[in-house]
Design a protein around this motif. Structure first.
Motif, PDB file in Angstrom:
ATOM      1  N   GLU A 118      48.835  36.834  41.126  1.00  0.00           N
ATOM      2  CA  GLU A 118      47.890  37.207  42.176  1.00  0.00           C
ATOM      3  C   GLU A 118      46.955  36.072  42.606  1.00  0.00           C
ATOM      4  O   GLU A 118      46.043  36.291  43.396  1.00  0.00           O
ATOM      5  N   CYS A 119      47.157  34.868  42.114  1.00  0.00           N
ATOM      6  CA  CYS A 119      46.324  33.739  42.527  1.00  0.00           C
ATOM      7  C   CYS A 119      46.850  33.181  43.837  1.00  0.00           C
ATOM      8  O   CYS A 119      48.056  32.949  43.989  1.00  0.00           O
ATOM      9  N   GLU A 120      45.963  32.936  44.768  1.00  0.00           N
ATOM     10  CA  GLU A 120      46.373  32.416  46.067  1.00  0.00           C
ATOM     11  C   GLU A 120      46.922  30.994  46.000  1.00  0.00           C
ATOM     12  O   GLU A 120      47.584  30.537  46.927  1.00  0.00           O
ATOM     13  N   TRP A 121      46.689  30.296  44.912  1.00  0.00           N
ATOM     14  CA  TRP A 121      47.157  28.922  44.757  1.00  0.00           C
ATOM     15  C   TRP A 121      48.478  28.838  43.999  1.00  0.00           C
ATOM     16  O   TRP A 121      49.015  27.751  43.792  1.00  0.00           O
ATOM     17  N   ALA A 122      49.033  29.962  43.586  1.00  0.00           N
ATOM     18  CA  ALA A 122      50.238  29.968  42.747  1.00  0.00           C
ATOM     19  C   ALA A 122      51.405  29.206  43.375  1.00  0.00           C
ATOM     20  O   ALA A 122      52.123  28.487  42.677  1.00  0.00           O
ATOM     21  N   GLY A 123      51.604  29.341  44.674  1.00  0.00           N
ATOM     22  CA  GLY A 123      52.699  28.638  45.338  1.00  0.00           C
ATOM     23  C   GLY A 123      52.532  27.132  45.263  1.00  0.00           C
ATOM     24  O   GLY A 123      53.485  26.406  44.949  1.00  0.00           O
TER      25      GLY A 123
END
Length: 151
Positions: A118-123
């Protein structure tokens, strides 16, 4: 002096390449990356830390959200397993070459995935890891010496 870091930032720093929420956040994080790379110790804290500092005046800052606190707990559990040492608020550690290598290997193997869900930076983090962490800004001091010798 030590860098104060919350649990999930122990994972975020593994893939930090100079991108962030705001210019002031990014500048601050770059300075912290330099301190960590120079061998400054980390003190684990509960809640907002030195990386969060530029965001704390923003009414919409997520630094105190329950979801972030949960992410911290999951990250500390993962890091503890990876480093074979209980890491809790108050723990002090230096991110030497061996620890960074172990943490990055575990990241690639998916052992930290629960904390990063669910972290927006995961990608971005996955792309950095998939690229072999080549552009990261946090290195162990001894790694920087080796890099200088190779140039």
């Amino acid at each position: 002096m030590t860098v104060r870091l919350r649990g999930h930032h122990l994972l975020c720093l593994l893939t930090f390449v100079g991108e962030g929420y705001t210019p002031s956040f990014t500048r601050n994080y770059v300075e912290i990356a330099k301190r960590l790379s120079a061998g400054e110790a980390v003190t684990v804290v509960d809640g907002p830390d030195d990386i969060c500092a530029p965001m704390l005046c923003d009414a919409g800052a997520h630094c105190r959200d329950e979801s972030i606190t949960r992410r911290d707990s999951l990250a500390l559990a993962s890091v503890s397993d990876i480093l074979d040492r209980q890491i809790v608020p108050g723990s002090v550690l230096v991110l030497d070459a061996d620890r960074l290598r172990r943490l990055r290997s575990a990241f690639v193997e998916g052992k930290t995935a629960a904390a990063c869900a669910e972290c927006e930076w995961a990608g971005l983090c996955s792309r950095v890891a998939g690229g072999g962490f080549t552009d990261v800004l946090v290195h162990a001091a001894e790694d920087l010496c080796l890099l200088r010798e190779e140039v």
